[in-house]
Design a protein around this motif. Structure first.
Motif, short mmCIF file in Angstrom:
data_model
loop_
_atom_site.label_atom_id
_atom_site.label_comp_id
_atom_site.label_asym_id
_atom_site.label_seq_id
_atom_site.Cartn_x
_atom_site.Cartn_y
_atom_site.Cartn_z
N ASN A 130 67.89 3.17 94.92
CA ASN A 130 66.60 3.29 95.60
C ASN A 130 65.49 3.54 94.58
N LEU A 131 64.25 3.60 95.05
CA LEU A 131 63.12 3.73 94.14
C LEU A 131 63.18 5.01 93.32
N ALA A 132 63.77 6.06 93.88
CA ALA A 132 63.83 7.33 93.16
C ALA A 132 64.68 7.26 91.91
N THR A 133 65.62 6.32 91.86
CA THR A 133 66.48 6.21 90.68
C THR A 133 65.72 5.71 89.46
N THR A 134 64.52 5.19 89.64
CA THR A 134 63.71 4.74 88.51
C THR A 134 62.87 5.86 87.91
N VAL A 135 62.89 7.03 88.52
CA VAL A 135 62.03 8.14 88.08
C VAL A 135 62.65 8.83 86.87
N VAL A 136 61.89 8.90 85.77
CA VAL A 136 62.35 9.59 84.55
C VAL A 136 61.47 10.80 84.21
N GLY A 137 60.49 11.07 85.03
CA GLY A 137 59.65 12.24 84.84
C GLY A 137 58.85 12.54 86.09
N ILE A 138 58.69 13.81 86.38
CA ILE A 138 57.93 14.23 87.56
C ILE A 138 57.05 15.42 87.19
N GLN A 139 55.84 15.41 87.69
CA GLN A 139 54.98 16.59 87.65
C GLN A 139 54.69 16.99 89.09
N LEU A 140 54.89 18.27 89.40
CA LEU A 140 54.62 18.73 90.75
C LEU A 140 53.97 20.10 90.72
N VAL A 141 53.35 20.44 91.81
CA VAL A 141 52.78 21.78 92.00
C VAL A 141 53.71 22.51 92.96
N ASP A 142 54.24 23.66 92.51
CA ASP A 142 55.23 24.36 93.33
C ASP A 142 54.57 25.26 94.36
N GLY A 143 55.39 26.01 95.10
CA GLY A 143 54.88 26.80 96.21
C GLY A 143 53.98 27.94 95.83
N ARG A 144 53.94 28.29 94.55
CA ARG A 144 53.03 29.35 94.07
C ARG A 144 51.74 28.77 93.51
N GLY A 145 51.69 27.45 93.42
CA GLY A 145 50.52 26.81 92.82
C GLY A 145 50.66 26.60 91.34
N ASP A 146 51.87 26.75 90.80
CA ASP A 146 52.12 26.51 89.38
C ASP A 146 52.48 25.04 89.16
#
Length: 432
Positions: A130-146
């Motif tokens: 699926n499309l997620a298997t092409t992901v080699v890096g992720i940036q996210l904002v967690d539940g604390r805002g970090d």
């Protein structure tokens, strides 16, 4: 200010206390921190193409519509870094401009990349995940805002989990994708006896790069088969007039008309089904990959899709065919059957097994509950896993045994969102 929102199919409607449209990761982080400080829940909204309530909130709704830029291109490695709100069709155009492409895509390309990977959106092909298997890096904002950034060298275990996050781990603001050199597809679309296709289903699927078929319940014994092969041959696209006839007039305007007739006059539904089947076109063309994978979809519908072990696929289709003959509900949309490769993502619907897909649809506004419930019971019997963005009735208690990596995902959720800032009733139901 409270705002009423709806998804693409309009089967989900909700009221968010506030809607914000950030342009950057930093703006997202500030908004999440402010909401978390007062105990307000937060959800991100992408292309609104989920049929479930996965993106809904009565708190702060973040729309990623302004976060649609390509941030970095590494042509040597075939990688691109993009903002989470970029739509798949815009991504494909940007990739084509630099000689790259996604290795696989689904039939619809109006979703955001963040939403598509969050729900394990997929295309078809035994060798392709699926499309997620092409992901080699992720940036996210967690539940604390970090801000949390992970890749193959920085917390690869969390990267593997976060590729399919259901929106429960954080707001995905940037994604780095492993792409492939741009390629063309030789597409052959034929009308064939359904029994013949089912009798040799896995052989048919293994014989080409991308294989799928559509079958209309009540529409006779034939199905439309799509076989796509990767090719170095130059483009030989469908003539514009034929494309307008088949894709725009036939599959959209004409199909929408017969669906409206079938919804208004249920007794005419069998004739509608036969009309849809007889109108299916045969095609033979070569074109840029994303132009073959994806089609315009103007007729709105609701959908349920289940992932099952591929070895059960043919028998499951036969069982669905037999069961739908007993339905009182008229069925106005074809059943879609696809395949995909196994992966190691904890909450991917293809986690740990090569997968067959059965998707059932119904025209928007027509009754679907009896039909979907019947099919769901059949696919439950072979360990079915529902597509996270499509209708189903599963709960955490029924889903947990179907995912070997369930506990690993829950541990990541406790780490990134211990206060459940990103929770909503849908996640409460499917994750606990």
């Amino acid at each position: 200010m409270p705002t009423t929102l709806a998804n693409w199919a309009a089967n989900q409607r909700w009221v968010a206390a506030r809607v914000a449209a950030p342009r950057s990761t930093e703006e997202v982080a500030v908004l999440v921190r402010e909401a978390a400080a007062v105990g307000q829940r937060v959800k991100a909204l992408g292309g609104r193409h989920s049929f479930t309530a996965a993106a809904e909130t009565d708190g702060l709704q973040l729309t990623l519509d302004r976060m649609h830029r390509v941030l970095e291109v590494d042509r040597d490695r075939g990688r691109v870094r993009v903002q989470g709100g970029i739509r798949l069709h815009h991504l494909s155009e940007a990739l084509a401009a630099v000689g790259l492409a996604m290795p696989n895509l689904g039939d619809i390309d109006r979703q955001s990349i963040a939403g598509a990977i969050a729900t394990a959106t997929h295309g078809t092909g035994l060798a392709f995940g699926n499309l997620a298997t092409t992901v080699v890096g992720i940036q996210l904002v967690d539940g604390r805002g970090d801000v949390v950034t992970v890749d193959e060298t920085t917390d690869p275990d969390l990267l593997r989990v976060a590729r399919v996050g259901l929106g429960a781990l954080g707001i995905v603001t940037e994604v780095t994708l492993q792409c492939v050199p741009a390629f063309n597809l030789h597409a052959r679309e034929t009308i064939e006896p359904l029994d013949d296709v089912l009798d040799g289903l896995l052989e048919h699927a293994a014989a080409v790069d991308h294989f799928e078929f559509y079958w209309m319940p009540g529409g006779g014994k034939r199905c439309q088969v799509k076989r796509n092969r990767r090719t170095d041959e130059p483009p030989r696209p469908q003539p514009r007039a034929a494309y307008v006839r088949d894709k725009l007039l036939g599959e959209n305007l004409g199909f929408g008309l017969v669906c409206r007739v079938g919804r208004r006059f249920p007794t005419a539904a069998p004739r509608v089904a036969r009309l849809v089947t007889s109108a299916a076109a045969e095609r033979d063309l070569i074109d840029r990959s994303d132009r073959v994978f994806c089609s315009p979809r103007w007729v709105r519908f609701v959908e349920m899709e289940y992932a099952i072990p591929v070895e059960h696929l043919a028998d499951a289709v036969r069982e669905v065919r037999a069961a739908t003959r007993r339905l009182a509900t008229p069925i106005l949309f074809p059943v879609e059957v696809r395949v995909s490769a196994a992966d190691d993502i904890p909450l991917s619907t293809a986690s740990g097994r090569t997968t067959g897909w059965i998707a059932v649809h119904q025209y928007r506004g027509a009754p679907y509950e009896e039909y979907f419930g019947l099919v769901e019971r059949i696919l439950d019997g072979v360990g079915g896993r529902p597509h996270w963005g499509k209708l189903h009735t599963q709960r955490a208690e029924t889903l947990a045994p179907r995912y070997p990596g369930w506990a690993e995902f829950q541990a990541a959720r406790d780490r990134l969102d211990p206060d459940r800032t990103f929770a909503n009733p849908y996640l409460d139901r499917v994750l606990g």
